[in-house]
Design an enzyme around this catalytic site. Structure first.
Site, PDB file in Angstrom:
ATOM      1  N   GLY A  70       0.145   0.002  -3.916  1.00 44.32           N
ATOM      2  CA  GLY A  70       1.555  -0.241  -4.168  1.00 44.32           C
ATOM      3  C   GLY A  70       1.836  -1.567  -4.850  1.00 44.32           C
ATOM      4  O   GLY A  70       2.729  -1.661  -5.704  1.00 44.32           O
ATOM      5  N   THR A  71       1.094  -2.601  -4.497  1.00 48.41           N
ATOM      6  CA  THR A  71       1.339  -3.915  -5.087  1.00 48.41           C
ATOM      7  C   THR A  71       1.090  -3.902  -6.585  1.00 48.41           C
ATOM      8  O   THR A  71       1.896  -4.395  -7.380  1.00 48.41           O
ATOM      9  CB  THR A  71       0.468  -4.981  -4.406  1.00 48.41           C
ATOM     10  OG1 THR A  71       0.858  -5.091  -3.036  1.00 48.41           O
ATOM     11  CG2 THR A  71       0.622  -6.340  -5.079  1.00 48.41           C
ATOM     12  N   ASN A 150      10.855  -1.595   4.225  1.00 51.62           N
ATOM     13  CA  ASN A 150       9.659  -1.559   5.063  1.00 51.62           C
ATOM     14  C   ASN A 150       9.835  -2.224   6.416  1.00 51.62           C
ATOM     15  O   ASN A 150       9.036  -2.003   7.325  1.00 51.62           O
ATOM     16  CB  ASN A 150       8.496  -2.231   4.328  1.00 51.62           C
ATOM     17  CG  ASN A 150       8.858  -3.613   3.812  1.00 51.62           C
ATOM     18  OD1 ASN A 150       9.766  -3.767   2.998  1.00 51.62           O
ATOM     19  ND2 ASN A 150       8.170  -4.636   4.291  1.00 51.62           N
ATOM     20  N   GLN A 180       7.328   3.253   1.235  1.00 50.97           N
ATOM     21  CA  GLN A 180       7.633   3.710   2.590  1.00 50.97           C
ATOM     22  C   GLN A 180       8.392   5.044   2.591  1.00 50.97           C
ATOM     23  O   GLN A 180       8.736   5.553   3.658  1.00 50.97           O
ATOM     24  CB  GLN A 180       8.456   2.656   3.333  1.00 50.97           C
ATOM     25  CG  GLN A 180       7.725   1.352   3.602  1.00 50.97           C
ATOM     26  CD  GLN A 180       6.607   1.497   4.627  1.00 50.97           C
ATOM     27  OE1 GLN A 180       6.461   2.498   5.309  1.00 50.97           O
ATOM     28  NE2 GLN A 180       5.778   0.463   4.728  1.00 50.97           N
ATOM     29  N   SER A 200       1.751   4.387  -2.390  1.00 48.83           N
ATOM     30  CA  SER A 200       0.501   3.825  -1.864  1.00 48.83           C
ATOM     31  C   SER A 200      -0.211   4.849  -0.991  1.00 48.83           C
ATOM     32  O   SER A 200       0.428   5.533  -0.185  1.00 48.83           O
ATOM     33  CB  SER A 200       0.825   2.565  -1.045  1.00 48.83           C
ATOM     34  OG  SER A 200      -0.331   2.068  -0.419  1.00 48.83           O
ATOM     35  N   GLY A 201      -1.527   4.941  -1.143  1.00 40.89           N
ATOM     36  CA  GLY A 201      -2.296   5.947  -0.413  1.00 40.89           C
ATOM     37  C   GLY A 201      -2.395   5.729   1.076  1.00 40.89           C
ATOM     38  O   GLY A 201      -2.334   6.677   1.865  1.00 40.89           O
ATOM     39  N   CYS A 326       2.858  -7.151   5.840  1.00 45.90           N
ATOM     40  CA  CYS A 326       2.641  -8.004   4.667  1.00 45.90           C
ATOM     41  C   CYS A 326       3.239  -9.396   4.834  1.00 45.90           C
ATOM     42  O   CYS A 326       2.889 -10.307   4.110  1.00 45.90           O
ATOM     43  CB  CYS A 326       3.233  -7.338   3.429  1.00 45.90           C
ATOM     44  SG  CYS A 326       2.505  -5.726   3.086  1.00 45.90           S
TER      45      CYS A 326
END
Length: 384
Positions: A70-71, A150, A180, A200-201, A326
């Site tokens: 995702g980042t 998030n 999310q 994101s996985g 995070c």
């Protein structure tokens, strides 16, 4: 007993995902860029994963680009779009509660001469479409708004936002951080006027270090990673075949059972929030009921510092986070909790619980039992 209630930080891989990851590491291990049979076999996994993900979004396979997570997807969406469209304008809009993977690239772009407008949110963590409408200008090249926050599970009015952007300035691109939300909501970028979408996985029972960026074929965007020219030259680097195969399968599996998973998590959330409300000096943040994301509960246990409660629960086999994973190691206050106007005594006492489809009522009951035992004790020993 163990209760893992930190699924918004990461999830456990599906067994089937584990199996395909191992198979592509040990058996079908060729480089998908290679022209021999081993390479062709590996390339099939990449194409299949793109098809699996595209099917969940009702988009084209060629509009799915694989990333390291995702980042990277968020960085690419902001920086790649800004650099590609600099001649058209230098104005970008985000919200004040974006994940650092969006807010930090926005700060970088400011240092490069771009102007960034940050929209405030209400007490429920939602932006005002009217404020967004007023903020869009002829030189606005990008609006980036997260689908689900998030930390508190606020759901932004993405459909309304997409329509509004295209009405006010059809040339403004719309990026959605859906990290999310992907796997929790039906998301149709074409209907929602979404030009880019990040996912994101490891939030959907896929491997860590995997993700994708949906990029509409109408987008004007440049790469931020250069090299061997993989993925049509848009994202160089040898394809992470095990990760991509696992991500594709996880995406298919989570969407095959979306409605039943949603019903299960919403039932758990309703029960958990109701029981927390019975406790003394506990405040649940963000929207409630159908307006909230199904998997996140953010609550302040006033009088107990979040880190102290986190480790107290950990000693009893209960895993949660103090805010988002995070931002847990940062000393500054949460931008999200600040933006929704929480007083300091709630900000420093906030813990996030997050569920998935395998979370059980028994885990919640055990957690509630422990909370009722330890909170009075921790308040007695808290520093005044």
């Amino acid at each position: 007993m163990e209760a893992y209630l930190d699924n918004s930080a990461t999830t456990r891989c599906y067994e089937e995902v584990k199996d395909i990851v191992v198979k592509t590491m040990m058996d079908d291990y060729g480089n998908p860029s290679a022209m021999h049979q081993k390479g062709v076999e590996s390339e099939r996994y990449v194409k299949e994963a793109a098809g699996q993900i595209a099917a969940t979004l009702k988009v084209q396979e060629k509009e799915i680009y694989f990333t390291s997570g995702g980042t990277e997807s968020n960085n690419w969406a902001l920086i790649g779009t800004a650099l590609a469209n600099r001649r058209q304008g230098n104005h970008i809009i985000i919200s004040s509660i974006e994940h650092p993977a969006v807010s930090a690239p926005a700060e970088f772009l400011e240092s490069q001469g771009f102007e960034v407008t940050r929209l405030g949110v209400n007490a429920q963590g939602q932006i005002s479409p009217e404020e967004l409408k007023e903020a869009i200008r002829p030189e606005t090249i990008l609006v980036s708004i997260m689908f689900v926050n998030n930390e508190i599970g606020a759901v932004e009015p993405i459909v309304e936002i997409g329509e509004l952007i295209k009405q006010v300035n059809p040339k403004t691109y719309f990026h959605v951080d859906a990290i999310q939300a992907y796997g929790k909501f039906r998301i149709l970028p074409k209907k929602m006027h979404i030009d880019m979408l990040s996912a994101s996985g490891h939030k959907i029972h896929g491997p860590k270090g995997t993700g994708f960026l949906y990029i509409s074929e109408k987008m004007k965007i440049v790469p931020i990673i250069y090299g061997g020219g993989q993925q049509k030259g848009m994202r160089s680097g040898t394809d992470n075949v095990p990760g991509i195969a696992g991500l594709g399968l996880a995406s298919k599996m989570v969407y095959d059972h979306l409605e039943e998973n949603d019903k299960h998590m919403r039932g758990l959330r309703t029960y958990f929030v109701r029981e927390l409300a019975k406790m003394d000096q506990v405040v649940v943040h963000g929207p409630q009921g159908e307006e909230a994301a199904p998997q996140i509960v953010s609550a302040a246990f006033v009088g107990v510092r979040s880190e102290v409660l986190l480790h107290t629960l950990e000693e009893r086999g209960i895993y949660v986070s103090a805010g988002s994973a995070c931002s847990t190691h940062k000393r500054s206050g949460s931008p999200t909790l600040t933006a929704i106007g929480l007083p300091k005594n709630q900000m420093e006492a906030t813990v996030r619980f997050s569920f998935c489809e395998t979370t059980t009522r028994e885990e919640l009951d055990y957690t509630l039992q422990v909370l009722n035992e330890v909170i009075p004790m921790l308040r007695r020993y808290a520093r005044h």
